[in-house]
Design an enzyme around this catalytic site. Sequence first.
Site, PDB file in Angstrom:
ATOM      1  N   ASP B 167       0.835  -1.207   0.000  1.00  0.00           N
ATOM      2  CA  ASP B 167       0.000   0.000   0.000  1.00  0.00           C
ATOM      3  C   ASP B 167       0.867   1.253   0.000  1.00  0.00           C
ATOM      4  O   ASP B 167       0.618   2.207   0.751  1.00  0.00           O
ATOM      5  CB  ASP B 167      -0.920  -0.016   1.226  1.00  0.00           C
ATOM      6  CG  ASP B 167      -1.772  -1.279   1.290  1.00  0.00           C
ATOM      7  OD1 ASP B 167      -1.208  -2.367   1.510  1.00  0.00           O
ATOM      8  OD2 ASP B 167      -2.984  -1.168   1.116  1.00  0.00           O
ATOM      9  N   TYR B 197      -1.996   4.149  -6.250  1.00  0.00           N
ATOM     10  CA  TYR B 197      -3.164   4.935  -5.827  1.00  0.00           C
ATOM     11  C   TYR B 197      -3.534   5.985  -6.864  1.00  0.00           C
ATOM     12  O   TYR B 197      -4.104   7.025  -6.543  1.00  0.00           O
ATOM     13  CB  TYR B 197      -2.955   5.561  -4.443  1.00  0.00           C
ATOM     14  CG  TYR B 197      -3.067   4.531  -3.350  1.00  0.00           C
ATOM     15  CD1 TYR B 197      -2.059   3.603  -3.134  1.00  0.00           C
ATOM     16  CD2 TYR B 197      -4.202   4.448  -2.545  1.00  0.00           C
ATOM     17  CE1 TYR B 197      -2.177   2.618  -2.162  1.00  0.00           C
ATOM     18  CE2 TYR B 197      -4.326   3.481  -1.560  1.00  0.00           C
ATOM     19  CZ  TYR B 197      -3.306   2.563  -1.386  1.00  0.00           C
ATOM     20  OH  TYR B 197      -3.417   1.593  -0.415  1.00  0.00           O
ATOM     21  N   ASN B 231      -6.745  -4.021  -4.213  1.00  0.00           N
ATOM     22  CA  ASN B 231      -8.008  -3.487  -4.695  1.00  0.00           C
ATOM     23  C   ASN B 231      -7.814  -2.201  -5.493  1.00  0.00           C
ATOM     24  O   ASN B 231      -8.594  -1.908  -6.394  1.00  0.00           O
ATOM     25  CB  ASN B 231      -8.993  -3.268  -3.550  1.00  0.00           C
ATOM     26  CG  ASN B 231      -8.424  -2.441  -2.436  1.00  0.00           C
ATOM     27  OD1 ASN B 231      -7.475  -2.880  -1.767  1.00  0.00           O
ATOM     28  ND2 ASN B 231      -8.973  -1.281  -2.197  1.00  0.00           N
ATOM     29  N   HIS B 316      -3.344  -9.805  -0.893  1.00  0.00           N
ATOM     30  CA  HIS B 316      -3.565  -8.428  -0.445  1.00  0.00           C
ATOM     31  C   HIS B 316      -4.463  -8.331   0.792  1.00  0.00           C
ATOM     32  O   HIS B 316      -4.101  -7.648   1.768  1.00  0.00           O
ATOM     33  CB  HIS B 316      -4.157  -7.589  -1.575  1.00  0.00           C
ATOM     34  CG  HIS B 316      -4.308  -6.142  -1.217  1.00  0.00           C
ATOM     35  ND1 HIS B 316      -3.217  -5.334  -0.928  1.00  0.00           N
ATOM     36  CD2 HIS B 316      -5.399  -5.356  -1.078  1.00  0.00           C
ATOM     37  CE1 HIS B 316      -3.640  -4.110  -0.633  1.00  0.00           C
ATOM     38  NE2 HIS B 316      -4.970  -4.106  -0.702  1.00  0.00           N
ATOM     39  N   HIS B 326     -11.302  -2.567   6.989  1.00  0.00           N
ATOM     40  CA  HIS B 326     -11.359  -3.817   6.222  1.00  0.00           C
ATOM     41  C   HIS B 326     -11.469  -5.047   7.110  1.00  0.00           C
ATOM     42  O   HIS B 326     -11.071  -6.153   6.723  1.00  0.00           O
ATOM     43  CB  HIS B 326     -10.133  -3.961   5.308  1.00  0.00           C
ATOM     44  CG  HIS B 326      -9.908  -2.762   4.444  1.00  0.00           C
ATOM     45  ND1 HIS B 326     -10.845  -2.316   3.530  1.00  0.00           N
ATOM     46  CD2 HIS B 326      -8.874  -1.896   4.376  1.00  0.00           C
ATOM     47  CE1 HIS B 326     -10.392  -1.225   2.938  1.00  0.00           C
ATOM     48  NE2 HIS B 326      -9.194  -0.948   3.420  1.00  0.00           N
ATOM     49  N   HIS B 353      -3.470  -3.957   2.698  1.00  0.00           N
ATOM     50  CA  HIS B 353      -4.884  -3.566   2.725  1.00  0.00           C
ATOM     51  C   HIS B 353      -5.262  -2.716   3.945  1.00  0.00           C
ATOM     52  O   HIS B 353      -5.784  -1.621   3.784  1.00  0.00           O
ATOM     53  CB  HIS B 353      -5.757  -4.818   2.642  1.00  0.00           C
ATOM     54  CG  HIS B 353      -7.143  -4.562   2.145  1.00  0.00           C
ATOM     55  ND1 HIS B 353      -7.442  -3.639   1.171  1.00  0.00           N
ATOM     56  CD2 HIS B 353      -8.330  -5.128   2.474  1.00  0.00           C
ATOM     57  CE1 HIS B 353      -8.738  -3.648   0.924  1.00  0.00           C
ATOM     58  NE2 HIS B 353      -9.311  -4.543   1.709  1.00  0.00           N
TER      59      HIS B 353
END
Lengths: 494, 494
Positions: B167, B197, B231, B316, B326, B353
């Site tokens: 991330d 991102y 994601n 992930h 999450h 994540h």
Amino acid sequence: MYRKLCRSLSAWIMFFLFWREALVHAGVTSSYVRKLSESKDMPIDSLAFRPPSGFNAPQQVHITQGDYDGHAVIISWVSTSQSTLGVLTYSLANDGSESNDVHCNATNYTFASYKSGYIHHCLVGGLMHDSNYTYKLGKGAEARQFWFCTPPKLGPDVAYTFGIIGDLGQTYDSLRTFEHYTASNGQAVLYVGDLSYADHYPQHNGERWDTWGRFIEPSTAYQPWIWTAGNHEIEFSPELDEIEPFKPFLHRYATPYAASNSTSPLWYAIRRASAHIIVLSSYSAYGKYTPQWIWLHDELKRVDRTITPWLIILVHTPLYDSNRAHYMEGEGMRAEFETWFLKYKVDAVFSGHAHAYERTHRVSNVVSYAVSGGCVPAHDRSAPVYVTVGDGGNIEGLARTYIQPQPEYSAFREASYGHAILDIKNRTHAHLMWHRNDDGEVSIADEFWIQNQIWMPRKSSDVVPRRILKKSFSKLKCSVCEQSPLLKRLLNAA
Amino acid sequence: MYRKLCRSLSAWIMFFLFWREALVHAGVTSSYVRKLSESKDMPIDSLAFRPPSGFNAPQQVHITQGDYDGHAVIISWVSTSQSTLGVLTYSLANDGSESNDVHCNATNYTFASYKSGYIHHCLVGGLMHDSNYTYKLGKGAEARQFWFCTPPKLGPDVAYTFGIIGDLGQTYDSLRTFEHYTASNGQAVLYVGDLSYADHYPQHNGERWDTWGRFIEPSTAYQPWIWTAGNHEIEFSPELDEIEPFKPFLHRYATPYAASNSTSPLWYAIRRASAHIIVLSSYSAYGKYTPQWIWLHDELKRVDRTITPWLIILVHTPLYDSNRAHYMEGEGMRAEFETWFLKYKVDAVFSGHAHAYERTHRVSNVVSYAVSGGCVPAHDRSAPVYVTVGDGGNIEGLARTYIQPQPEYSAFREASYGHAILDIKNRTHAHLMWHRNDDGEVSIADEFWIQNQIWMPRKSSDVVPRRILKKSFSKLKCSVCEQSPLLKRLLNAA
């Protein structure tokens, strides 16, 4: 004396309430034993598979709903030559004028050494509700004529009858299931996956898709079958250099996915009469942030129970099923979607996959995950009834072995071939009936009145939730419990 | 007197054992509080993003392992013009002879209004283990030269150091994480998903993929980063007419999936030094019968712990993580794969994540599903350690809120930016260290010696399983329990 009487009375009331609950939720495993012959596929030259006469005569004719609300159909068929593309006319029955205002496309595919015919899909829109249409495919001597009825206009009290069939295949048992269904008053079929079982054959012999298409034509040409993809549609076969999942299925069977804003034919929704039908794909990604998850999140918000009170989900792998075959394979999807099924008070979830029939009580199990206790399914008024109708008759045979003892969530189960009927009466009641193939006769072996979750929620429930039962027990003075070993045993069992 | 002494002694021994277990498994939530400024993306014209000089100079250079066993690399880069296709030469360091025996392809893509440059992927094979290679991309004044080291030959006692980053994004905190990592002795990065991102921006501004590629080039051009899709790589955007999941990611970042018999770049495996690394896709289908499920089923059978003792999974979405962000999103995959992780005694699962760090004890929860009790995760020697390293620094900021109280499965957790290092020593021991970004200094905030599940299974475990503890307690005469309210409380708490 008076106190003693009160105590005894309380004890007997509690005893009664407990057994009432126990009886209401006692699951039934049917002891019916049908003739245990093997399921054999009908030979390629069976009458059921005979193609229509004429070199290029349209065959494997099937229709499905073509839009969101029932104003359209998709008419599909297969021909040897591409020349029948667009050769479709239709008209209102008894109305002389024919129209050919249709949008068609044709496709074909290869799978290993198999090469398909031309598969035509025509969208016929702008239809009137509750009307009978005839349509003609092909030209000259090879032309074939069929008809269909459009559904009534959407409305909360519109009666409608759905058939539910799954895992059909093309055996002699499949034929009996099919015959039984076509003799019923079903107006459309909710098909819960696993169609032809062509993948049973070497190289997934594509001809067994053709035979299946011809086999079911006596129904599919006249009423829509609403398609769900099962695992036998995946046909992922790296050993045959075939790695595109669902290739034959997606070429042959169209779905109106775009009309419900879906981006995949594998998950979509339609509204028909008084029902909102959502079709999900057990074998596509469904985790949070995936396209199917996002779509379902949005689609459930679109459901309007004042127009379509009956919210029904079709998904191949059951989320609750106590057959040993495929036991708990639905856990992954249950982890993702069960809370939504409760939140939106889905009325029923129909599945296939396990080759038997089962109906559950309304249960949920959403507090059991990684970190909390209480992980046994509990009766839950917000939960759907889960129904497995995977007993169409395919070549893999029946799944005869159930988990023992019968779990509390299971209301009725039987390993016999058959089909189900969901007869929606109005906004409050729908009659679910499961018809067992009984060697020539249609036999209703299970039936259940489903009360609509919104319009007839269960108030004076026939369920005494366990927590209420325990609370009632705890209100009793300890001395009563002590005096009644039976009650004590019952309390421990509750 | 003697009996009284024995009873007291037993009580104190049990007390000690209980507290030893409690202390061993007491989870730690770090109270460290870093400066709580927002994470801001570095501006487009930041030094970190500056392209190399020259109109068509290769940029965003990155390498990854190109085959199953480390004999090959895939070298990728982006250029404005297609003319640099195949213009790659490489040689052993200090060896004058250059080779251009490479297999290259170029691709590009559009996303909404963005049009990418040309993205080149070259497979360079037949390399020698444990060797230093230089390679040159481009022509003339725009040519750029880099180097990399191939891994040692596979072997059970081969030491190797992996970095773990997730991330990351492209904020100033991302820069600090990156700087800290590049100052370490990491030899390859296990990247656990969520890269640039870019989807944070209107129309998922593709330029923010370009900036990210240039940002990380100081590492990725010299050592392989092993990619996992998160994601933020899905980029499914029907509102932009972009419905092909993972489109930018799959164009930009190649993976050696075919070498492990996978049919998708989103799930694959490599072997490197003494590790067998399996990469899974949280956002692809993973149910039984799906391609990913079938592939993992087969790949796990191929793992040979006599060659690669360390079995590591990258995925992930965490299967165990107690951050509120999450929370429990990994349940669907856990339902599918956790029993395999136990069966094959996976050593560690690294995830991202949740934007924080967490390490679990070895736990499992495979008896909790639809029908049985006992659904709280239990310590399980066969289970992997689950490590979340989703704290690279991206623009969404830290996930600061954890579930309270800290669950038993959680060993250490802290919401700070950083990266992890897995320093494999030999077949029995690997040192896991989590480095917190401490405003300029690298600071090890958590460390743990992972014992290999096959070569150093835990015999005299530092875990006293709860069932043994309870058994021990039950052996005590009731009278001892009655005499010791503290013990009684401890017993109830255990």
